[in-house]
Enzyme design. Structure first.
Site, PDB file in Angstrom:
ATOM      1  N   GLU A  83       9.310 -16.025 -17.722  1.00 28.72           N
ATOM      2  CA  GLU A  83       9.038 -14.599 -17.586  1.00 28.72           C
ATOM      3  C   GLU A  83       7.986 -14.139 -18.596  1.00 28.72           C
ATOM      4  O   GLU A  83       7.098 -13.336 -18.267  1.00 28.72           O
ATOM      5  CB  GLU A  83      10.336 -13.804 -17.761  1.00 28.72           C
ATOM      6  CG  GLU A  83      10.175 -12.293 -17.813  1.00 28.72           C
ATOM      7  CD  GLU A  83       9.646 -11.679 -16.528  1.00 28.72           C
ATOM      8  OE1 GLU A  83       9.368 -10.467 -16.536  1.00 28.72           O
ATOM      9  OE2 GLU A  83       9.490 -12.391 -15.520  1.00 28.72           O
TER      10      GLU A  83
ATOM     11  N   CYS B  64       0.851  -1.176   0.000  1.00 25.39           N
ATOM     12  CA  CYS B  64       0.000   0.000   0.000  1.00 25.39           C
ATOM     13  C   CYS B  64       0.889   1.229   0.000  1.00 25.39           C
ATOM     14  O   CYS B  64       2.106   1.128   0.138  1.00 25.39           O
ATOM     15  CB  CYS B  64      -0.906   0.008   1.226  1.00 25.39           C
ATOM     16  SG  CYS B  64      -1.894  -1.504   1.431  1.00 25.39           S
TER      17      CYS B  64
ATOM     18  N   LYS C 266       2.862  -3.242  -6.810  1.00 26.07           N
ATOM     19  CA  LYS C 266       4.261  -3.193  -7.211  1.00 26.07           C
ATOM     20  C   LYS C 266       5.217  -3.668  -6.128  1.00 26.07           C
ATOM     21  O   LYS C 266       6.059  -4.514  -6.355  1.00 26.07           O
ATOM     22  CB  LYS C 266       4.614  -1.753  -7.606  1.00 26.07           C
ATOM     23  CG  LYS C 266       6.030  -1.578  -8.136  1.00 26.07           C
ATOM     24  CD  LYS C 266       6.219  -2.275  -9.461  1.00 26.07           C
ATOM     25  CE  LYS C 266       7.582  -2.040 -10.052  1.00 26.07           C
ATOM     26  NZ  LYS C 266       7.776  -2.827 -11.270  1.00 26.07           N
TER      27      LYS C 266
ATOM     28  N   ARG D 209       1.380   1.163  -5.945  1.00 29.55           N
ATOM     29  CA  ARG D 209       1.576   0.304  -4.789  1.00 29.55           C
ATOM     30  C   ARG D 209       0.262  -0.273  -4.278  1.00 29.55           C
ATOM     31  O   ARG D 209       0.278  -1.170  -3.416  1.00 29.55           O
ATOM     32  CB  ARG D 209       2.251   1.084  -3.663  1.00 29.55           C
ATOM     33  CG  ARG D 209       3.635   1.586  -3.986  1.00 29.55           C
ATOM     34  CD  ARG D 209       4.219   2.371  -2.843  1.00 29.55           C
ATOM     35  NE  ARG D 209       4.592   1.517  -1.735  1.00 29.55           N
ATOM     36  CZ  ARG D 209       5.844   1.169  -1.446  1.00 29.55           C
ATOM     37  NH1 ARG D 209       6.834   1.593  -2.191  1.00 29.55           N
ATOM     38  NH2 ARG D 209       6.111   0.398  -0.415  1.00 29.55           N
TER      39      ARG D 209
ATOM     40  N   HIS E  39       6.441 -34.624 -21.595  1.00 26.43           N
ATOM     41  CA  HIS E  39       6.232 -35.269 -20.302  1.00 26.43           C
ATOM     42  C   HIS E  39       4.995 -34.744 -19.597  1.00 26.43           C
ATOM     43  O   HIS E  39       4.902 -34.811 -18.368  1.00 26.43           O
ATOM     44  CB  HIS E  39       7.469 -35.083 -19.410  1.00 26.43           C
ATOM     45  CG  HIS E  39       8.690 -35.731 -19.937  1.00 26.43           C
ATOM     46  ND1 HIS E  39       8.865 -37.104 -19.969  1.00 26.43           N
ATOM     47  CD2 HIS E  39       9.808 -35.204 -20.498  1.00 26.43           C
ATOM     48  CE1 HIS E  39      10.036 -37.389 -20.497  1.00 26.43           C
ATOM     49  NE2 HIS E  39      10.634 -36.251 -20.849  1.00 26.43           N
TER      50      HIS E  39
ATOM     51  N   GLU F 128      -0.043 -11.717 -15.937  1.00 26.71           N
ATOM     52  CA  GLU F 128      -0.149 -10.572 -15.033  1.00 26.71           C
ATOM     53  C   GLU F 128      -1.059  -9.474 -15.575  1.00 26.71           C
ATOM     54  O   GLU F 128      -1.874  -8.920 -14.828  1.00 26.71           O
ATOM     55  CB  GLU F 128       1.240  -9.956 -14.794  1.00 26.71           C
ATOM     56  CG  GLU F 128       2.078 -10.622 -13.731  1.00 26.71           C
ATOM     57  CD  GLU F 128       3.394  -9.895 -13.534  1.00 26.71           C
ATOM     58  OE1 GLU F 128       3.755  -9.651 -12.370  1.00 26.71           O
ATOM     59  OE2 GLU F 128       4.060  -9.555 -14.517  1.00 26.71           O
TER      60      GLU F 128
ATOM     61  N   ASN G 104       0.665   0.411   6.472  1.00 24.47           N
ATOM     62  CA  ASN G 104       1.102  -0.627   5.530  1.00 24.47           C
ATOM     63  C   ASN G 104       1.606  -1.807   6.333  1.00 24.47           C
ATOM     64  O   ASN G 104       2.254  -1.629   7.360  1.00 24.47           O
ATOM     65  CB  ASN G 104       2.242  -0.130   4.636  1.00 24.47           C
ATOM     66  CG  ASN G 104       1.808   0.927   3.657  1.00 24.47           C
ATOM     67  OD1 ASN G 104       0.623   1.215   3.519  1.00 24.47           O
ATOM     68  ND2 ASN G 104       2.772   1.513   2.968  1.00 24.47           N
ATOM     69  N   GLY G 105       1.366  -3.024   5.837  1.00 21.89           N
ATOM     70  CA  GLY G 105       1.867  -4.212   6.518  1.00 21.89           C
ATOM     71  C   GLY G 105       0.747  -5.074   7.048  1.00 21.89           C
ATOM     72  O   GLY G 105      -0.434  -4.885   6.723  1.00 21.89           O
TER      73      GLY G 105
ATOM     74  N   TRP H  87      -4.017  -1.777  -1.000  1.00 24.40           N
ATOM     75  CA  TRP H  87      -4.113  -3.080  -1.654  1.00 24.40           C
ATOM     76  C   TRP H  87      -4.608  -4.032  -0.580  1.00 24.40           C
ATOM     77  O   TRP H  87      -3.941  -4.280   0.422  1.00 24.40           O
ATOM     78  CB  TRP H  87      -2.747  -3.509  -2.182  1.00 24.40           C
ATOM     79  CG  TRP H  87      -2.765  -4.774  -2.981  1.00 24.40           C
ATOM     80  CD1 TRP H  87      -3.052  -4.900  -4.314  1.00 24.40           C
ATOM     81  CD2 TRP H  87      -2.456  -6.094  -2.522  1.00 24.40           C
ATOM     82  NE1 TRP H  87      -2.960  -6.221  -4.701  1.00 24.40           N
ATOM     83  CE2 TRP H  87      -2.590  -6.975  -3.618  1.00 24.40           C
ATOM     84  CE3 TRP H  87      -2.095  -6.621  -1.282  1.00 24.40           C
ATOM     85  CZ2 TRP H  87      -2.359  -8.350  -3.516  1.00 24.40           C
ATOM     86  CZ3 TRP H  87      -1.872  -7.985  -1.175  1.00 24.40           C
ATOM     87  CH2 TRP H  87      -2.010  -8.832  -2.277  1.00 24.40           C
TER      88      TRP H  87
ATOM     89  N   LYS I 276       4.421 -12.413 -17.548  1.00 19.37           N
ATOM     90  CA  LYS I 276       3.982 -11.105 -18.031  1.00 19.37           C
ATOM     91  C   LYS I 276       2.597 -11.189 -18.668  1.00 19.37           C
ATOM     92  O   LYS I 276       1.748 -10.328 -18.458  1.00 19.37           O
ATOM     93  CB  LYS I 276       4.989 -10.546 -19.046  1.00 19.37           C
ATOM     94  CG  LYS I 276       6.260 -10.019 -18.434  1.00 19.37           C
ATOM     95  CD  LYS I 276       6.000  -8.753 -17.655  1.00 19.37           C
ATOM     96  CE  LYS I 276       7.101  -8.514 -16.627  1.00 19.37           C
ATOM     97  NZ  LYS I 276       7.034  -9.382 -15.450  1.00 19.37           N
TER      98      LYS I 276
END
Length: 609
Positions: A482, A2, A604, A27, A505, A489, A98-99, A74, A486
């Site tokens: 990656e 946040c 983020k 954030r 497999h 996301e 935050n946290g 968030w 992306k």
């Protein structure tokens, strides 16, 4: 995950708070709110959704004050509702947090027994009530905060105001980033310097357990034992231009196109040091790195994939074993300590909680050789590490990391070659050749960016799909991972990355005409193996999207689409092949109409477990 901003001044701070929240919205963007002291009362406005909605409400309600705090959230505890949005208030005490408070349920029971009523589902509200409780027992605002945080277990960054003390803002930090901005006759608090850069560049980074009292006249900082302490003042080099979109539609697009510059700036630091020299990593790096017998990399998300790529380089160039762990897994398993092992943590923000806790755990079991690769100077993880390499990506606002990833790869490549030199595997001739490869890298990345129109045309084919596979081999397997990350996301298409040889497999069972398969196929020693894997897909009716090199002998057809980078650049090829998979994700998301810079459910800077 946040954002916090607070201000005290002789002018109206509401515009400062709102501007700061807009810059922090990357954030967290489930909800936003501000609280101010107006006369002898605390006023608050909160809204679910984006900061702009809260800004409109604050304007309608005529908010104006010289002291205030703001937050963009968030969600962790409690859903996305206005009652769960910050700031939270208890009898005139307002705070943002935050946290995560791990013992909030026990504290809630205690506070209910004391007569407090709860209006939200959050863990944060208990802190507001705790501070008010200690205020009723006669503590000052700072004293109440200091007493309250001693009752909390978990991680927090806090900014607090009280209508009974309209000239004071107090703050506390444990496990989550928080800094104080110093102005002329005004001062600020924020979770990120970007929130206050338009007002000041002079900042104090709070340490673990610190509390602070902030007034217009000055700042007092106290350590975890409540002793007054002097913390260093730093001048941030972040620029306002780096926080603006300019001619781009999204920050992600801007940051993709900034990669030649970001990579070039990071390489410049290597060249300025005279090449692959231990001094790149700190003044005593030569002594630390010379006797390293193995490397352990700890990271999360995109940074973890950078670590996977580095494993190939470290083992091939330096000739020493390398392991890569997801930080959140490493911190909870029994680790066998190796005194000569180098523990490398990778984090764009330098505040990733799981990575920070993994580093603490590694040190607790006896690992003294620690190196941080990070993009944010003075952040927590570099400060806790013996050695550090700062990438020069510049501010990265888009949630989906791009330039931070490629500059991390440059840093890890430099580490591999430096270790190779110290262990006698890289002589002067090879070092010079590898330096020359680095010098050409920004140009090769620019050539890959020039493929954007071709990649954008593929997005039309991807946008209607619900699933995708990404394949790669060797150093390009992590780039496949990656690329899949992306895509999921920001476009919300389910995508998975696999080593191409693993296709038969299990994943081959998923392949049909509705499953696009992206293949990263540079012209390296594994090219023929990759071609065999492509035939396996074609035999099942799969549609192929191949990123190849100009000298790769691929034939395009209705079901095999090929985009070629200008040429194969050897050992640094994974960095160049990252560019087209970033562009594919960006343009697919653009076509689908998703929020590219602020994808749902993500933020983020991940400062919670």
């Amino acid at each position: 995950m946040c954002g916090i901003v607070g201000a005290i001044a002789d002018r109206d701070v509401v515009p400062v708070l709102i501007d700061g929240l807009k810059r922090l919205e990357y954030r967290g963007y489930d909800s936003a709110g501000i609280a101010v002291i107006d006369g002898s009362e605390v006023r608050r406005v909160r809204r679910t959704g984006r900061v702009a909605e809260m800004e409109s409400a604050a304007g309608t309600e005529g908010f104006s004050a010289t002291l205030g705090i703001g937050h963009t959230r968030w969600a962790t505890h409690g859903g996305v509702t206005e009652s769960n949005a910050h700031p939270h208030i208890s009898h005139g005490v307002a705070l943002v947090h935050n946290g995560i408070i791990e013992n909030h349920e026990q504290q809630r029971e205690r506070l209910v027994a004391l007569g407090y009523q709860f209006e939200s589902q959050t863990d944060t509200e208990v802190i507001a009530h705790l501070i008010h409780h200690f205020r009723t027992e006669g503590a000052s605002l700072l004293g109440a905060l200091q007493q309250a945080v001693k009752e909390l277990h978990g991680a927090y960054a806090l900014a607090v105001i009280d209508q009974r003390d309209p000239g004071t803002l107090v703050a506390a930090r444990m496990g989550c980033p928080l800094l104080i901005g110093l102005g002329e006759g005004e001062n600020f608090v924020a979770s990120d310097v970007s929130a206050i850069v338009s007002a000041t560049r002079r900042v104090i980074f709070l340490e673990e357990g610190d509390t602070a009292e902030i007034t217009c006249a000055g700042v007092r900082v106290f350590d975890a034992d409540d002793r007054l302490i002097a913390r260093d003042v730093h001048v941030s080099d972040i620029s306002l231009a780096s926080l603006e979109l300019g001619p781009y539609r999204h920050f992600m697009q801007k940051e993709i196109h900034e990669q030649p510059r970001a990579i070039g700036d990071t390489i410049e630091g290597i060249l300025d040091a005279g090449g692959f020299d231990p001094s790149l990593f700190g003044k005593d790096a030569a002594a630390v790195l010379r006797d390293v017998s193995s490397v352990q990399i700890l990271a999360c998300g995109t940074s973890y994939y950078a670590g996977l790529t580095a494993r190939y380089w470290i083992e091939a160039i330096a000739g020493i074993p390398c392991a890569v762990d997801i930080a959140s897994e490493y911190r909870y398993r029994d680790v066998v300590a190796h005194p000569n092992q180098l523990v490398v943590t990778i984090s764009q923000s330098g505040e990733t909680l799981d990575t920070m806790e993994a580093l603490k755990y590694a040190k607790s079991v006896g690992h003294a050789r620690t190196l941080s690769i990070c993009n944010v100077p003075e952040s927590a993880i570099p400060r806790a590490s013996r050695l550090v390499f700062y990438t020069r990506a510049g501010a990265e606002i888009g949630v989906a990391s791009t330039k931070a990833f490629t500059t991390q790869l440059v840093a890890l490549f430099a580490l591999a070659v430096t270790l190779g030199k110290l262990h006698g595997h890289v002589d002067e001739t090879r070092e010079n050749a590898l330096l020359e490869d680095l010098r050409h890298l920004p140009g090769s990345v620019q050539h890959a960016l020039n493929l954007e129109p071709q990649v954008a045309s593929w997005a039309e084919k991807f946008a209607p799909r619900q699933h995708a596979l990404f394949l790669g081999r060797g150093t390009h397997y992590p780039i496949a991972l990656e690329g899949a990350l992306k895509l999921k996301e920001i476009s919300y298409i389910h995508a998975e990355g696999y080593p191409a040889g693993e296709l038969k497999h299990g994943p081959l069972a998923l392949v049909d005409e509705a499953m696009p398969v992206v293949v990263i196929a540079p012209n390296d020693a594994l090219l023929e193996k990759v071609k065999s894997n492509i035939q396996e897909v074609r035999a099942r009716g799969g549609e192929m999207f191949v990123f190849a090199d100009a000298d790769s002998s691929f034939s395009a057809s209705d079901a095999v689409h090929v985009i070629r980078t200008p040429r194969h650049i050897g050992i640094l090829s994974p960095i160049v092949h990252t560019i087209p998979v970033q562009l594919l994700a960006y343009h697919t998301a653009l076509t689908r109409g998703t929020d590219v810079d602020k994808p749902r459910n993500l933020a983020k800077s991940v400062t919670v477990e």
